[in-house]
Design an enzyme around this catalytic site. Sequence first.
Site, PDB file in Angstrom:
ATOM      1  N   ARG A  64       0.832  -1.207   0.000  1.00 56.96           N
ATOM      2  CA  ARG A  64       0.000   0.000   0.000  1.00 56.96           C
ATOM      3  C   ARG A  64       0.871   1.264   0.000  1.00 56.96           C
ATOM      4  NH1 ARG A  64      -3.505   2.435   4.726  1.00 56.96           N
ATOM      5  NH2 ARG A  64      -4.925   3.760   3.519  1.00 56.96           N
ATOM      6  N   HIS A  68       0.623   4.473  -2.527  1.00 63.95           N
ATOM      7  CA  HIS A  68       0.394   5.850  -2.065  1.00 63.95           C
ATOM      8  C   HIS A  68       1.573   6.751  -2.446  1.00 63.95           C
ATOM      9  CE1 HIS A  68      -3.112   5.328   0.978  1.00 63.95           C
ATOM     10  NE2 HIS A  68      -3.244   4.528  -0.062  1.00 63.95           N
ATOM     11  N   ASN A  96      -3.124   8.619   5.052  1.00 64.52           N
ATOM     12  CA  ASN A  96      -1.878   7.863   5.182  1.00 64.52           C
ATOM     13  C   ASN A  96      -1.572   7.424   6.602  1.00 64.52           C
ATOM     14  OD1 ASN A  96      -1.103   7.741   2.510  1.00 64.52           O
ATOM     15  ND2 ASN A  96       0.002   9.687   2.561  1.00 64.52           N
ATOM     16  N   HIS A 193      -5.929  -5.598  -2.606  1.00 65.13           N
ATOM     17  CA  HIS A 193      -6.701  -5.797  -1.365  1.00 65.13           C
ATOM     18  C   HIS A 193      -6.872  -7.275  -1.035  1.00 65.13           C
ATOM     19  CE1 HIS A 193      -8.557  -1.464  -1.336  1.00 65.13           C
ATOM     20  NE2 HIS A 193      -7.262  -1.474  -1.233  1.00 65.13           N
TER      21      HIS A 193
HETATM   22  C1  HEM Z   1      -8.977   1.467  -6.109  1.00 66.01           C
HETATM   23  C2  HEM Z   1      -8.878   2.419  -5.234  1.00 66.01           C
HETATM   24  C3  HEM Z   1      -8.433   2.182  -3.813  1.00 66.01           C
HETATM   25  C4  HEM Z   1      -9.045   2.628  -2.696  1.00 66.01           C
HETATM   26  C5  HEM Z   1     -10.300   3.487  -2.638  1.00 66.01           C
HETATM   27  C6  HEM Z   1      -8.306   2.134  -1.570  1.00 66.01           C
HETATM   28  C7  HEM Z   1      -8.597   2.411  -0.256  1.00 66.01           C
HETATM   29  C8  HEM Z   1      -8.043   1.743   0.815  1.00 66.01           C
HETATM   30  C9  HEM Z   1      -8.461   1.907   2.174  1.00 66.01           C
HETATM   31  C10 HEM Z   1      -9.521   2.859   2.678  1.00 66.01           C
HETATM   32  C11 HEM Z   1      -7.743   1.023   2.928  1.00 66.01           C
HETATM   33  C12 HEM Z   1      -7.862   0.782   4.423  1.00 66.01           C
HETATM   34  C13 HEM Z   1      -7.176   1.863   5.196  1.00 66.01           C
HETATM   35  C14 HEM Z   1      -7.532   1.760   6.658  1.00 66.01           C
HETATM   36  O1  HEM Z   1      -8.704   1.672   6.973  1.00 66.01           O
HETATM   37  O2  HEM Z   1      -6.603   1.802   7.480  1.00 66.01           O
HETATM   38  C15 HEM Z   1      -6.849   0.338   2.035  1.00 66.01           C
HETATM   39  C16 HEM Z   1      -5.959  -0.636   2.422  1.00 66.01           C
HETATM   40  C17 HEM Z   1      -5.060  -1.217   1.570  1.00 66.01           C
HETATM   41  N1  HEM Z   1      -4.833  -0.866   0.260  1.00 66.01           N
HETATM   42 FE1  HEM Z   1      -6.047   0.234  -0.887  1.00 66.01          FE
HETATM   43  N2  HEM Z   1      -7.255   1.388  -2.023  1.00 66.01           N
HETATM   44  C18 HEM Z   1      -7.287   1.400  -3.391  1.00 66.01           C
HETATM   45  C19 HEM Z   1      -6.362   0.817  -4.239  1.00 66.01           C
HETATM   46  C20 HEM Z   1      -5.233   0.175  -3.815  1.00 66.01           C
HETATM   47  C21 HEM Z   1      -4.118  -0.186  -4.648  1.00 66.01           C
HETATM   48  C22 HEM Z   1      -4.020   0.150  -6.148  1.00 66.01           C
HETATM   49  C23 HEM Z   1      -3.213  -0.827  -3.859  1.00 66.01           C
HETATM   50  C24 HEM Z   1      -1.863  -1.399  -4.216  1.00 66.01           C
HETATM   51  C25 HEM Z   1      -1.457  -1.627  -5.441  1.00 66.01           C
HETATM   52  C26 HEM Z   1      -3.788  -0.898  -2.526  1.00 66.01           C
HETATM   53  C27 HEM Z   1      -3.245  -1.571  -1.467  1.00 66.01           C
HETATM   54  C28 HEM Z   1      -3.834  -1.649  -0.211  1.00 66.01           C
HETATM   55  C29 HEM Z   1      -3.414  -2.590   0.807  1.00 66.01           C
HETATM   56  C30 HEM Z   1      -2.376  -3.685   0.643  1.00 66.01           C
HETATM   57  C31 HEM Z   1      -4.182  -2.298   1.935  1.00 66.01           C
HETATM   58  C32 HEM Z   1      -4.091  -2.992   3.301  1.00 66.01           C
HETATM   59  C33 HEM Z   1      -3.104  -2.238   4.177  1.00 66.01           C
HETATM   60  C34 HEM Z   1      -2.831  -2.881   5.522  1.00 66.01           C
HETATM   61  O3  HEM Z   1      -3.466  -3.872   5.893  1.00 66.01           O
HETATM   62  O4  HEM Z   1      -1.945  -2.351   6.220  1.00 66.01           O
HETATM   63  N3  HEM Z   1      -4.984  -0.245  -2.533  1.00 66.01           N
HETATM   64  N4  HEM Z   1      -7.044   0.795   0.762  1.00 66.01           N
END
Ligand code: HEM
Length: 322
Positions: A64, A68, A96, A193
């Site tokens: 992630r 970002h 972030n 995800h």
């Molecule tokens: C498509 C649009 C996307 C949205 C709206 C989005 C939004 C989010 C949100 C809201 C979270 C949870 C944050 C939290 O509640 O702490 C999250 C987690 C995450 N996102 Fe996305 N994301 C998107 C695309 C991506 C992309 C393109 C990647 C990587 C290539 C990614 C990788 C991750 C990962 C791996 C997590 C888990 C992080 C953790 O468990 O520490 N996301 N994302």
Amino acid sequence: MASFRLITLSLVLIEVVVHRYTLSADALSMDYYAMACPFAEIIVRNAVNRALRNDPTFSAGLLRMHFHDCFIQGCDGSVLIDSTKDNVAEKDSPANLSLRGYEIIDQAKQQIEAQCPGVVSCADILAMAARDAVLWAGGPIYDIPKGRKDGRRSRIEDTINLPPPFFNSSNLIRMFGQRGFTAQEMVVLSGAHTLGAARCGSFKNRLSKFDATHDVDPSLDPGFARMLTRTCSAGDTAEAPFDWTRNSFDTAYFNALQMGGGVLISDQTLFTSPQTRGLVVAYAMNEARFFFDFSQAMVKMGFLDVKEGDAGEVRRDCRRVN
Ligand code: HEM
């Protein structure tokens, strides 16, 4: 006539491939550090593997963080910079605050600096770490071009360009399209995800118990909605995994979407929207295709607004500009 068309088409295809290749070769290359810091890749891989053995949830954190980084000011390590008394940096933006894994990047950087000071950028270390995290979690193996320079700007206000969790499919297609990605690439990148979890603050507006202005989001499976509601009773920072295998890179995320088990609105919309549903179904059924397309899209993401030459620097400390 038909064969003439075929020859023309082949020439166009060859030109597209060559053009893409030259573009990439100009900017970055696979063996960028082969002479100046031959052990850079190994040092990063060891640092990542060591950290993930202790806590496998960091694979999600690193993946992630790279996303970002790339979406704001390009893949230039700007997300790694600490705030100062004069500047609130990207990492302190609400979007972030739950990023994790900065220490892993610091460790790799320190070890690399000890061997070849001032050579390997923080942006490249983060890109390599994300790639290694995917592999460690059981995902695809792929090589990435290197040679990114680190940026000197990191401002909280720039993070407005990160996609919010309440975006629907059309919003997501538009936002990713602005950065040069197709709908297919947006869907496959969302497949990231398959790792990690979201905190209740990111999805509780879908649950009637926490937002009395509406019923439960109808795209949620009722049983899954009850589970999310129970999770959120523990507070805004309680976590719900995106799928039932949070530390494994697999197709479970796309399968969950087909059952109304998407945690964020931006997840579930990929299945509810006819524009993207076919892709979700295809990736759920075909892991090889998911892995292949994901690798390609990640390499492409790694090229976003890459800085070369004097446009950037190689930071000595990933948390501070030189
Ligand atoms: C498509 C649009 C996307 C949205 C709206 C989005 C939004 C989010 C949100 C809201 C979270 C949870 C944050 C939290 O509640 O702490 C999250 C987690 C995450 N996102 Fe996305 N994301 C998107 C695309 C991506 C992309 C393109 C990647 C990587 C290539 C990614 C990788 C991750 C990962 C791996 C997590 C888990 C992080 C953790 O468990 O520490 N996301 N994302």
